[in-house]
Motif scaffolding. Structure first.
Motif: not given
Ligand code: NAD
Length: 307
Positions: A80-87, A140-147
């Motif tokens: 989950d992209v948005r959850a990855s920004l939190r955790e 170019h991932p924009l979030d920790p999930y993609g990274a």
């Protein structure tokens, strides 16, 4: 020829469809899943379920000793992209370290010929300069999930290089279909369908003209079956076509009979406006195309959710 196959995340949305397709093709399938989002009832009766966690190497070793797989599909992940920004650290732990634990288990087992990995087109390309994005587009991932998914791809390549593990990376577009969780933050088709069937208004973030590449889960499972035999390296698994969110809203309203107008909320900051991927390489080398038309895929999703 029938093979022994291990599917991580096989109790989840996409993994369970891959298990169904592999069982239907005559393979002997085992599932490894910690049931954090996956469900026991998603797992085909013919497949044995091992409840185990990617973060526990000893548990993985025990499963590999019993199953002795010739191929491993790695679908288990936090997704989950948005959850990855939190955790972000949690995402690195499960997705990166978990994948390394799995690769080490493959190496130690000595039975694994092929490793097929669920990556992501949307999150790995980020906001691609050229559309549709090909596999040659810079990541170019924009979030920790993609990274985390890109890091996994890089680690897998080192196992290919050092241990001759055959590796196929499938970068999925936005997958939708039966068994997708409608109550999470991700999966607009599932979220809209549940809201419409429950008589709640749908919330559209932004103007609804942002677009994604929506690929039906049965087609994704079929690509995975092809990847057991064909190909090597990275493949986009999508339709190559953009569909905007308002179109998804209208098609689902027609399929469900919903009449409430949508509500609009501010666009989510940091998200790409358009993202769709070019599947030409998968067509050429895996002999695969996304055959399910959007209207038909949405109809099947609604039908499943009505049950
Ligand atoms: P899902 O949450 O339904 O499936 C993930 C599965 O992994 C679940 O069954 C969960 O219980 C299991 N799992 C999670 N952490 C685990 C751990 N530590 N140990 C063992 N099992 C664990 O998600 P999904 O949508 O089916 O995604 C499957 C794969 O496809 C993921 O790797 C995801 O990143 C990738 N992907 C999904 C999409 C999409 O649109 N859904 C797009 C691109 C890529």
């Amino acid at each position: 020829m029938s093979e022994r196959i291990l599917v991580t995340g096989g109790a989840g949305f996409i993994g369970s469809h891959i298990v169904d397709a592999l069982v239907a093709a005559g393979h002997e399938v085992a599932v490894l899943d910690n049931l954090s989002t996956g469900k026991r009832e998603n797992v085909a009766p013919a497949a044995h379920l091992y409840v185990a966690d990617l973060r526990e190497p000893a548990a993985l070793a025990a499963v590999f000793a019993e199953v002795q797989p010739a191929a491993v599909y790695h679908e288990a992940a936090l997704a989950d992209v948005r959850a990855s920004l939190r955790e972000p650290a949690e995402y690195a732990q499960v997705n990166i370290v978990g994948t390394l634990n799995l690769l080490e288990a493959c190496r130690a087992a000595g039975t694994v010929r092929r490793f097929i990995f669920a990556s992501t087109g949307g999150a790995v390309y980020g906001d691609p300069a050229e559309l549709p994005a090909t596999e040659a587009c810079p990541a170019h991932p924009l979030d920790p999930y993609g990274a985390s998914k890109l890091a996994c791809e890089t680690f897998i390549a080192t196992y290919r290089h050092n241990y001759r593990l055959e590796a196929v990376i499938l970068r999925y577009a936005n997958v939708y279909g039966p068994r997708q969780d409608p109550y999470g933050e991700a999966g607009v088709v599932a979220i809209f369908t549940a809201a419409m069937l429950e008589g709640r208004p749908v919330t559209i973030n932004g103007d609804g003209l942002q677009s994604r590449d929506f690929v039906y889960v049965g087609d994704v499972a079929a690509a995975n079956v092809q990847a057991l035999t064909w190909g090597g390296g990275i493949y986009n698994i999508g339709t190559g076509r953009p569909t905007d969110i308002l179109t998804i809203y209208r098609e689902l309203a027609r399929a469900t009979g919903a009449t409430l107008p949508p509500q609009y909320a501010p666009a989510k900051p940091g998200e790409a406006r358009h993202n769709y991927i070019d599947p030409a390489r998968a067509r050429r080398e895996l002999g695969w195309t996304a055959g399910t038309l959007l209207e038909e895929g949405l109809r099947r999703t609604v039908e499943w959710m009505r049950r």
